[in-house]
Motif scaffolding. Structure first.
Motif, PDB file in Angstrom:
ATOM      1  N   ARG A 191      11.607   2.151  -0.272  1.00 31.01           N
ATOM      2  CA  ARG A 191      11.744   0.916  -1.032  1.00 31.01           C
ATOM      3  C   ARG A 191      11.121  -0.264  -0.297  1.00 31.01           C
ATOM      4  O   ARG A 191      10.983  -0.261   0.924  1.00 31.01           O
ATOM      5  N   LEU A 192      10.780  -1.279  -1.041  1.00 32.40           N
ATOM      6  CA  LEU A 192      10.141  -2.451  -0.441  1.00 32.40           C
ATOM      7  C   LEU A 192      11.056  -3.151   0.559  1.00 32.40           C
ATOM      8  O   LEU A 192      10.578  -3.810   1.490  1.00 32.40           O
ATOM      9  N   ASP A 193      12.375  -3.012   0.372  1.00 36.14           N
ATOM     10  CA  ASP A 193      13.314  -3.659   1.282  1.00 36.14           C
ATOM     11  C   ASP A 193      13.700  -2.779   2.466  1.00 36.14           C
ATOM     12  O   ASP A 193      14.442  -3.220   3.351  1.00 36.14           O
ATOM     13  N   ASP A 194      13.223  -1.542   2.495  1.00 43.40           N
ATOM     14  CA  ASP A 194      13.546  -0.653   3.609  1.00 43.40           C
ATOM     15  C   ASP A 194      12.901  -1.149   4.899  1.00 43.40           C
ATOM     16  O   ASP A 194      11.826  -1.773   4.876  1.00 43.40           O
ATOM     17  N   GLU A 195      13.540  -0.831   6.019  1.00 39.14           N
ATOM     18  CA  GLU A 195      12.922  -1.115   7.300  1.00 39.14           C
ATOM     19  C   GLU A 195      11.648  -0.287   7.430  1.00 39.14           C
ATOM     20  O   GLU A 195      11.533   0.815   6.892  1.00 39.14           O
ATOM     21  N   ASP A 196      10.662  -0.809   8.165  1.00 37.67           N
ATOM     22  CA  ASP A 196       9.347  -0.171   8.236  1.00 37.67           C
ATOM     23  C   ASP A 196       9.412   1.266   8.732  1.00 37.67           C
ATOM     24  O   ASP A 196       8.624   2.113   8.291  1.00 37.67           O
ATOM     25  N   PHE A 228       0.890  -1.166   0.000  1.00 38.77           N
ATOM     26  CA  PHE A 228       0.000   0.000   0.000  1.00 38.77           C
ATOM     27  C   PHE A 228       0.922   1.207   0.000  1.00 38.77           C
ATOM     28  O   PHE A 228       1.630   1.457   0.965  1.00 38.77           O
ATOM     29  N   LEU A 229       0.914   1.958  -1.108  1.00 37.90           N
ATOM     30  CA  LEU A 229       1.749   3.151  -1.194  1.00 37.90           C
ATOM     31  C   LEU A 229       0.927   4.344  -0.735  1.00 37.90           C
ATOM     32  O   LEU A 229      -0.139   4.619  -1.269  1.00 37.90           O
ATOM     33  N   CYS A 230       1.449   5.028   0.275  1.00 42.51           N
ATOM     34  CA  CYS A 230       0.719   6.114   0.927  1.00 42.51           C
ATOM     35  C   CYS A 230       1.405   7.436   0.618  1.00 42.51           C
ATOM     36  O   CYS A 230       2.607   7.585   0.844  1.00 42.51           O
ATOM     37  N   ALA A 231       0.657   8.393   0.091  1.00 40.31           N
ATOM     38  CA  ALA A 231       1.216   9.697  -0.269  1.00 40.31           C
ATOM     39  C   ALA A 231       0.200  10.778   0.064  1.00 40.31           C
ATOM     40  O   ALA A 231      -0.963  10.502   0.309  1.00 40.31           O
ATOM     41  N   GLY A 232       0.672  12.024   0.060  1.00 39.01           N
ATOM     42  CA  GLY A 232      -0.218  13.147   0.314  1.00 39.01           C
ATOM     43  C   GLY A 232      -0.002  13.786   1.661  1.00 39.01           C
ATOM     44  O   GLY A 232      -0.290  14.960   1.851  1.00 39.01           O
ATOM     45  N   ALA A 233       0.504  13.004   2.623  1.00 40.96           N
ATOM     46  CA  ALA A 233       0.791  13.532   3.954  1.00 40.96           C
ATOM     47  C   ALA A 233       1.668  12.512   4.661  1.00 40.96           C
ATOM     48  O   ALA A 233       1.632  11.321   4.334  1.00 40.96           O
ATOM     49  N   PRO A 234       2.484  12.947   5.623  1.00 37.43           N
ATOM     50  CA  PRO A 234       3.306  11.996   6.383  1.00 37.43           C
ATOM     51  C   PRO A 234       2.444  10.938   7.064  1.00 37.43           C
ATOM     52  O   PRO A 234       1.320  11.206   7.486  1.00 37.43           O
ATOM     53  N   ILE A 235       2.967   9.730   7.163  1.00 36.33           N
ATOM     54  CA  ILE A 235       2.228   8.633   7.776  1.00 36.33           C
ATOM     55  C   ILE A 235       2.631   8.538   9.247  1.00 36.33           C
ATOM     56  O   ILE A 235       3.814   8.354   9.549  1.00 36.33           O
ATOM     57  N   PRO A 236       1.708   8.640  10.171  1.00 41.79           N
ATOM     58  CA  PRO A 236       2.063   8.481  11.578  1.00 41.79           C
ATOM     59  C   PRO A 236       2.636   7.089  11.854  1.00 41.79           C
ATOM     60  O   PRO A 236       2.140   6.087  11.311  1.00 41.79           O
ATOM     61  N   GLY A 237       3.662   7.023  12.686  1.00 38.64           N
ATOM     62  CA  GLY A 237       4.295   5.747  12.998  1.00 38.64           C
ATOM     63  C   GLY A 237       3.337   4.688  13.499  1.00 38.64           C
ATOM     64  O   GLY A 237       3.368   3.540  13.025  1.00 38.64           O
ATOM     65  N   LEU A 246      -2.965  -5.522   7.521  1.00 36.13           N
ATOM     66  CA  LEU A 246      -3.032  -5.825   6.090  1.00 36.13           C
ATOM     67  C   LEU A 246      -2.026  -6.889   5.655  1.00 36.13           C
ATOM     68  O   LEU A 246      -2.192  -7.502   4.603  1.00 36.13           O
ATOM     69  N   GLY A 247      -0.959  -7.027   6.420  1.00 34.90           N
ATOM     70  CA  GLY A 247       0.086  -7.970   6.018  1.00 34.90           C
ATOM     71  C   GLY A 247       0.832  -7.508   4.793  1.00 34.90           C
ATOM     72  O   GLY A 247       1.472  -8.306   4.104  1.00 34.90           O
ATOM     73  N   ALA A 248       0.758  -6.213   4.492  1.00 34.37           N
ATOM     74  CA  ALA A 248       1.388  -5.655   3.291  1.00 34.37           C
ATOM     75  C   ALA A 248       2.432  -4.627   3.690  1.00 34.37           C
ATOM     76  O   ALA A 248       2.384  -4.049   4.781  1.00 34.37           O
ATOM     77  N   LYS A 249       3.370  -4.380   2.789  1.00 33.20           N
ATOM     78  CA  LYS A 249       4.366  -3.345   3.017  1.00 33.20           C
ATOM     79  C   LYS A 249       3.703  -1.982   2.878  1.00 33.20           C
ATOM     80  O   LYS A 249       2.975  -1.725   1.908  1.00 33.20           O
TER      81      LYS A 249
END
Length: 546
Positions: free
Chosen positions: A356-361, A317-326, A336-339
């Motif tokens: 990137r998909l391999d980046d730490e969360d 799930f690619l999230c854009a438009g605003a920072p994602i809260p931790g 979701l079990g998704a990156k």
């Protein structure tokens, strides 16, 4: 229409030499899909109000695109003419763009929230020849508004109504007659095809002050971004992409409309966001990728947790438009079990950075990602001097996907002779070259000469157990110039006051100067249809309550 896309020619040779511009259009990709996988499912469009689902294979999609293209030509649309469409995420949106591409017309997507004031300017400024609208959508009579606009706009030759009942219906004029079988159809469809440097999309930035600006894009600029984006997300013809973010925004247009065709993948459209419906669609259609804003991610994670229904096919799930809260990244990842991928971009540029998909969360909530191939970024001070790692300043971008300029407003292009575009955002680079957006230049809060790190404070507020949503905005102060106000939405059954916020932020070692000095509690935050918080409306609210 005379398109003054002055930013294209100066960088053409370099973009070609570096392999960023491939001189292809969406026509080439659609033709390849028909040649190699004609019976593959290309598009599934779901309409909330009726529950109707419409499907097209690639063979059927190409045939319908050509039918609509010839129908548009019958209405007098020629190469370089502007076709505006104020449509939700319906199949007619996708097919109209593909039809326009077949005959070299320029598509002008318009958000369905626009009304007479915005539309009068946009349709007039673009010299739009055709406007396509729904008859009704979400209780609003678009046909009546469009007809009233046409009476005032001399250049608007035709209003075409999806689901209309008269001679001006989309069905009667474009999608039902077999126009593609007419004797002159082949000539129309072959002689008017555009080149990759011709303007193909005109998209107006909504803006908060002044008149909207018409962003001009070519096939080369759009497609040079989509390719690296898809590669970074490891997308292939085997993927199914859900798009619930409006396709009249760049997010939906580039990655929900164009990208699936470029990949030979499958697209699923949802016209009205409703998380449980999205969850059902994702399960039924085996959706593997989607992109939307933070609000959509929150809603979907909640729907999965509340229903106990998983989305096993979803990989990212690619999230854009605003920072994602931790905390949201952590919760959504588990639900979701998704990156969860963080990204940042603009109408003028497409996606600029993404994790990137391999980046730490944690990279997804501490950064906005690293630049895509073909993109250079700089952070500079007020005098254009580069700033060191970790220092926030103005974000400049030079990209192969950069727009061709603002229609009839080249003086506002904000691009220097070296191709650097001033984004209007403030950001810093970390030690790995990842970008962190700290705010819009117009949203910055300067308290007594000290810049408050708006994004970081907002991220902390999201961590408070009583807060569901938060935004930080400036209000004027005679002594300090500006102070910060927190506008928050509390979770059901929870309450909060300014002292509790101050105590919480102090516990996180926040400097006293950064702690909000005013609090407004609201039932919701004003957002765009894509989920971005409209801070200018919050500032207006503060002025009204002063």
């Amino acid at each position: 229409m005379n398109f003054d896309a002055v930013l294209i020619a100066p960088r053409r040779d370099e973009c070609i030499a570096r392999g960023h511009w491939r001189d292809r259009t969406i026509n080439d990709d659609l033709d390849e899909c028909v040649a190699h996988s004609p019976d593959k499912l290309a598009l599934t469009a779901f309409r909330m109000e009726s529950g109707e689902t419409t499907r097209f294979t690639y063979r059927e999609m190409a045939a319908m695109a050509e039918r609509i293209a010839v129908g548009l030509a019958r209405l007098g649309v020629e190469r370089g003419d502007v076709v505006s469409m104020q449509l939700p995420n319906w199949w007619q949106f996708t097919l109209t763009y593909l039809a326009c591409s077949r005959i070299g017309a320029v598509v002008n997507p318009l958000m369905h929230i626009f009304r007479e004031r915005e539309l009068s300017f946009m349709l007039g400024h673009s010299a739009s020849k055709v406007l396509i609208v729904p008859r009704m959508f979400r209780g609003f009579d678009f046909e009546r508004m469009a007809m009233e606009l046409q009476a005032r706009l001399r250049g608007l030759s035709h209003v075409v109504v999806v689901g209309g009942e008269g001679a001006n219906s989309f069905e009667a004029l474009l999608s039902e007659p077999a126009w593609e079988r007419e004797p002159d159809a082949r000539g129309i469809l072959t002689l008017q095809r555009p080149g990759a440097d011709e303007v193909t999309q005109l998209l107006y930035t909504s803006g908060t002050t002044g008149e909207p600006k018409g962003v001009m894009h070519t096939s080369n600029t759009l497609m040079s971004n989509i390719g690296p984006y898809a590669e970074a997300m490891r997308l292939s013809p085997d993927d199914t992409v859900l798009m619930a973010s409006p396709m009249a925004h760049q997010t939906g247009f580039m990655y929900g409309l164009m990208m699936p065709v470029m990949l030979g993948a499958s697209a699923v459209l949802q016209d009205v966001w409703e998380p449980r419906t999205a969850l059902a669609l994702m399960q039924r259609e085996r959706v593997s990728f989607t992109m939307a804003s933070t609000v959509f991610l929150t809603d979907l994670a909640n729907a999965v947790q509340e229903s106990g229904q998983p989305v096993p096919a979803l990989r990212a799930f690619l999230c854009a438009g605003a920072p994602i809260p931790g905390p949201l990244v952590e919760r959504a990842r588990a639900a979701l079990g998704a990156k969860i991928v963080s990204a940042w971009g603009m109408t003028e540029l497409g996606a600029v950075t993404l994790t990137r998909l391999d980046d730490e969360d944690e990279r997804s909530f501490t950064t906005d990602g690293a630049p895509l191939p073909g993109v250079d970024v700089r952070v500079v001070d007020a005098y254009e001097a580069p700033l060191p790692t970790g220092s926030a300043g103005r974000l400049l971008v030079r990209s192969c996907s950069g727009f061709g300029g603002y229609l009839h407003r080249a003086h506002l292009n904000s691009t220097d002779s070296q191709g650097w575009f001033d984004t209007g955002d403030l950001a810093y680079l970390d030690e790995r070259g990842y970008v962190r957006i700290t705010g819009r230049s117009k949203d910055v809060i300067i308290r007594g000469g000290e810049n408050i790190p708006v994004v970081e404070i907002e991220a902390l507020l999201y961590r408070h157990p009583a807060i569901a949503a938060a935004a930080l905005v400036a209000y004027p102060d005679e002594r300090l110039g500006e102070r910060a106000c927190a506008v928050v939405v509390t979770k059901p059954g929870e309450s909060i006051d300014l002292d509790a916020i101050a105590t919480f932020l102090k516990a996180h070692k926040v400097a006293m100067q950064y702690i909000p000095e005013r609090l407004l509690i609201r039932d919701s935050l004003p957002t765009t249809p894509a989920g971005k918080v409209q801070k200018f409306r919050l500032r207006e609210l503060l002025r009204e309550e002063t």
